[in-house]
Design a protein around this motif. Structure first.
Motif, short mmCIF file in Angstrom:
data_model
loop_
_atom_site.label_atom_id
_atom_site.label_comp_id
_atom_site.label_asym_id
_atom_site.label_seq_id
_atom_site.Cartn_x
_atom_site.Cartn_y
_atom_site.Cartn_z
N GLY A 1 1.16 4.19 -3.02
CA GLY A 1 1.18 5.64 -2.83
C GLY A 1 2.33 6.30 -3.55
N GLN A 2 3.49 5.63 -3.57
CA GLN A 2 4.64 6.19 -4.27
C GLN A 2 4.40 6.21 -5.78
N TRP B 1 1.51 6.42 -7.19
CA TRP B 1 0.52 7.49 -7.40
C TRP B 1 1.22 8.85 -7.45
N ASP B 2 2.12 9.11 -6.51
CA ASP B 2 2.84 10.39 -6.50
C ASP B 2 3.67 10.55 -7.77
N TRP C 1 0.83 -1.20 0.00
CA TRP C 1 0.00 0.00 0.00
C TRP C 1 0.87 1.26 0.00
N ALA C 2 1.99 1.22 0.72
CA ALA C 2 2.91 2.35 0.69
C ALA C 2 3.52 2.51 -0.71
#
Length: 741
Positions: free
Chosen positions: A107-108, A110-111, A103-104
């Motif tokens: 997020g990366q 996505w960024d 999940w982390a």
């Protein structure tokens, strides 16, 4: 003589497979519409394969298991496994099952996708981060559409999430949409409705499907890409922020012609596209365009702040745009009128920019009359430090601005006696030889783009291109109390040997893309400066080599403390009409909040659209029950409501069944002894053989009782479908299409 043989109703399994194939067809058409935004065609095949996998998983589970929501649930789990295995396999258990680290990692990615979007111009390269966004969006749409069309038996409702995908190019600009995709999407959706029908017309469906399949397969391969390098575009794609894409445009290897122009005066012209006023965000963009349809370019407004004492010279510029797909029009500043445009063009009263609502500048040939403002150094000096009321937005800076910006501005020009001297000192600071022009250094060292942190890094590295020089000078000017903004457009270009109708002609290329600061002086208005080294020309009123330009003197001011640089404290007259507020502390947080608000608004709109069938059916039932309670409706209306409720709950009741037969068929006869149902049937039969309306005071209560009994016996999926996607409404829609066929 026997009539034509009627097609036999298909089984539910066959209909589900047919709907799955129709959904695949619709999605393939819709993702083909993204060709105007993405380069190549590989992304289309990848997204098509993903769609086939998700629909295939749902169809397979549905074939062996009857619970209706099990199939979309299985597809969602398969979707999670796919995105984990493709994008973050190193963080997953066995490379497939996501963990907390996955999940982390999501997020990366996505960024990284957000960064890629901000740095690319259209058509974008579908790199891994952007593919992640595409896969997320397409996968979610496919799963929701499958659940609506098959699990809830509402193929028409499946068009709502797919409408989002169809509208994606339009959110950038109407000019980036492909009309052919809209046409094919309509046919594909009609085919979906046919596939969900009980008695489809095979010949019509096959012909329609063949047309759509052929068109869909050919579109991504044969339609010309919107490629700046190949098509000669300047790199601006309609609707994309030209400020953010400026660096990428300058770094393109191939240079190509953007426009040609000639002037009656023979003088070269800076050509403005947009201006940037808001410096509070992490990513800057064109100022908000206040559309006023009475502001046609036949006559533009007067340049703000210009006094009649300042010398001006009129000029006429003839422009021919070749390769610039932008809604903004390249113009000298300030233009007073524009003639010869095609489409609807309007000017903005704040920046005097001209923009179209339904066209781009590409191919436009027009004539612009403009003023050449020629202030003297003495007039600029006389402006002093006066700032008129209503200009607070041109002084606004974010809280927490890096201290190096304000400290440098104060050190360079804080002790000057007038805003004009401050501006000269700032311009000289960038052009004194300590700064260098580089289009690659910001990208290589990680400070490409806009924002306060970027400016701070630029002041330390002392290397960048026009947007860095322009934004740094504009922000430093604001910190010293000088209203400022940044203009984005083109340098004057190259003078041509041949004249056009006796006029001096110039050619502007993609390498002439430029940004420069404009500072406001009372009595003169917005005034151009040129801090970028080795680019452009310094105006005569700002050229320190000119004998008329005074040598500015800076009395060193105390260096600010380590606290964050505050906003300028220049006294400004209040402006009641200016309701703009400073954003306050964290710019990135405000941008995120704004993004989530738009996402929330989109979700609300989609939910409301999905609830339309429920609202219609609720209103229909409510109206009937009210009329029954008032005695203004007959028992036949009550009976119609019972039959519709049975259809909504997936009860198989033939149209030819009599009321007594229906009583035995409803829920396999479980309601055969229900007193309310017996009374209603008796009233219907008596009314059918009566010449008038018979009294039936219990009609409303009995109808509510029967509806409640039917819902109480039905399973949860049937109840949910009856409430949110009632089949009795969709059967009428299908009936219309059958009659059309």
């Amino acid at each position: 003589m026997a009539g034509p043989e009627q097609p036999k109703p298909v089984t539910r399994d066959r209909r589900d497979v047919r709907v799955s194939l129709a959904l695949l067809l619709v999605v393939l058409v819709l993702i083909a519409g993204l060709h105007v935004m993405l380069q190549g065609a590989g992304w289309w095949f990848a997204l098509g394969f993903l769609t086939a996998v998700l629909l295939g998983v749902a169809a397979l589970v549905r074939y062996f298991a009857r619970p209706r929501l099990l199939a979309p649930t299985a597809a969602a789990l398969a979707f999670l496994v796919v995105i984990t295995a493709v994008f973050v396999p190193g963080t997953a258990f066995l490379g497939l099952i996501p963990t907390s680290d996955s999940w982390a990692a999501f997020g990366q990615v996505w960024d990284a996708a957000m960064l890629s979007i901000s740095r690319q111009s259209l058509p974008a390269v579908a790199d891994t981060p952007i593919m992640f966004l595409l896969v997320l969006g397409i996968g979610a749409i496919v799963i929701v559409a499958d659940a609506l069309a098959i699990s809830l038996r509402a193929p028409a409702s499946a068009g709502v999430p797919m409408l989002i995908l169809l509208a994606v190019p339009s959110t950038v600009s109407i000019d980036t949409t492909d009309p052919l995709i809209f046409v094919l999407a309509v046919f594909a959706f009609l085919f979906l409705l046919r596939a969900g029908s009980e008695r489809p017309q095979t010949r019509f469906s096959l012909g329609l499907a063949a047309t759509v399949v052929i068109g869909t397969l050919v579109i991504p391969l044969v339609l010309p890409p919107v490629s700046p390098a190949e098509g000669g575009s300047s790199g601006f794609s309609t609707g994309v922020n030209p400020v953010l894409s400026l660096g990428d445009d300058l770094r393109r290897a191939a240079e190509h012609t953007v426009l040609d122009y000639s002037t009656e005066s023979g003088k070269a012209q800076y050509l403005r596209l947009v201006s940037v006023e808001d410096f509070t965000g992490t990513e800057w963009g064109p100022s908000k365009f206040d559309l006023n349809r009475s502001n046609t370019p036949a006559k533009l407004g007067a340049p703000p702040g210009l006094s009649p004492d300042v010398a001006t010279a009129g000029d006429t510029t003839y422009l021919q745009v070749q390769n610039l797909t932008s809604p903004w029009l390249p113009l000298p500043y300030p233009s007073t009128s524009v003639a010869g445009l095609v489409g609807d063009w309007f000017w903005d009263s704040s920046g005097l920019t001209v923009k179209s609502t339904n066209a781009t500048s590409q191919g436009e040939s027009y004539r612009a009359k403009s003023l050449s403002i020629e202030p003297t150094p003495a007039q600029l000096e006389q402006a002093g430090t006066t700032v008129p009321g209503g200009f607070d937005r041109f002084l606004r800076l974010p809280d927490g601005m890096p201290k190096v910006i304000g400290a440098t501005a104060t050190q360079v020009a804080g002790g000057a006696s007038s805003n004009y001297e401050k501006a000269l000192l700032l311009q000289d600071y960038f052009r004194d030889g300590s700064f260098s022009y580089s289009e690659t250094a910001p990208a290589d060292q990680g400070y490409d783009g806009t924002g306060m942190k970027v400016i701070a890094q630029f002041l330390d590295a002392k290397s960048g291109y026009c947007i860095h020089f322009a934004s740094a000078m504009a922000v430093m000017a604001r910190s010293l109390g000088i209203p400022s903004r940044v203009a984005v457009g083109f340098l004057p270009g190259t003078e041509l040997n041949d004249k056009v109708d006796g006029r001096t002609a110039y050619q502007v290329g993609s390498r002439d893309l430029h940004a420069w600061p404009e500072l406001y002086f009372e009595g003169i208005g917005w005034t151009r400066f040129e801090p970028t080294v080795s680019r452009g020309t310094v105006p005569s009123y700002a050229d320190k080599t000119s004998a008329d330009v005074p040598t500015p003197v800076n009395t060193p001011a105390p260096t600010p403390s380590n606290a964050a640089t505050p906003a300028p404290s220049t006294s400004i007259a209040p402006n009641k009409g200016d309701s703009t507020n400073a954003l306050g502390s964290d710019n990135s947080a405000s941008s995120v909040v704004t993004g989530w608000l738009w996402a929330l608004l989109l979700v609300v709109v989609v939910v409301l659209l999905l609830l339309i069938p429920a609202f219609v059916r609720f209103a229909q039932r409510r109206r009937r029950l009210r009329e029954l309670a008032r005695g203004s409706a007959t028992s036949l209306a009550a009976w119609q409501e019972v039959l519709q409720t049975a259809e909504d709950l997936d009860q198989d009741v033939p149209d030819t069944a009599t009321p007594r037969e229906v009583r035995l068929l409803l829920v396999d006869g479980e309601l055969a002894r229900d007193p309310a149902l017996i009374r209603l049937i008796d009233a219907v039969e008596r009314e059918s053989y009566s010449s008038g309306v018979l009294a039936y005071p219990e009609a409303a209560a009995d109808t509510r009782s029967i509806i409640g009994a039917l819902h109480g016996i039905a399973q949860r999926p049937e109840r949910l479908r009856a409430r949110f996607s009632p089949p009795s409404l969709w059967s009428k829609v299908f009936g219309v299409f059958r009659r059309m066929g």
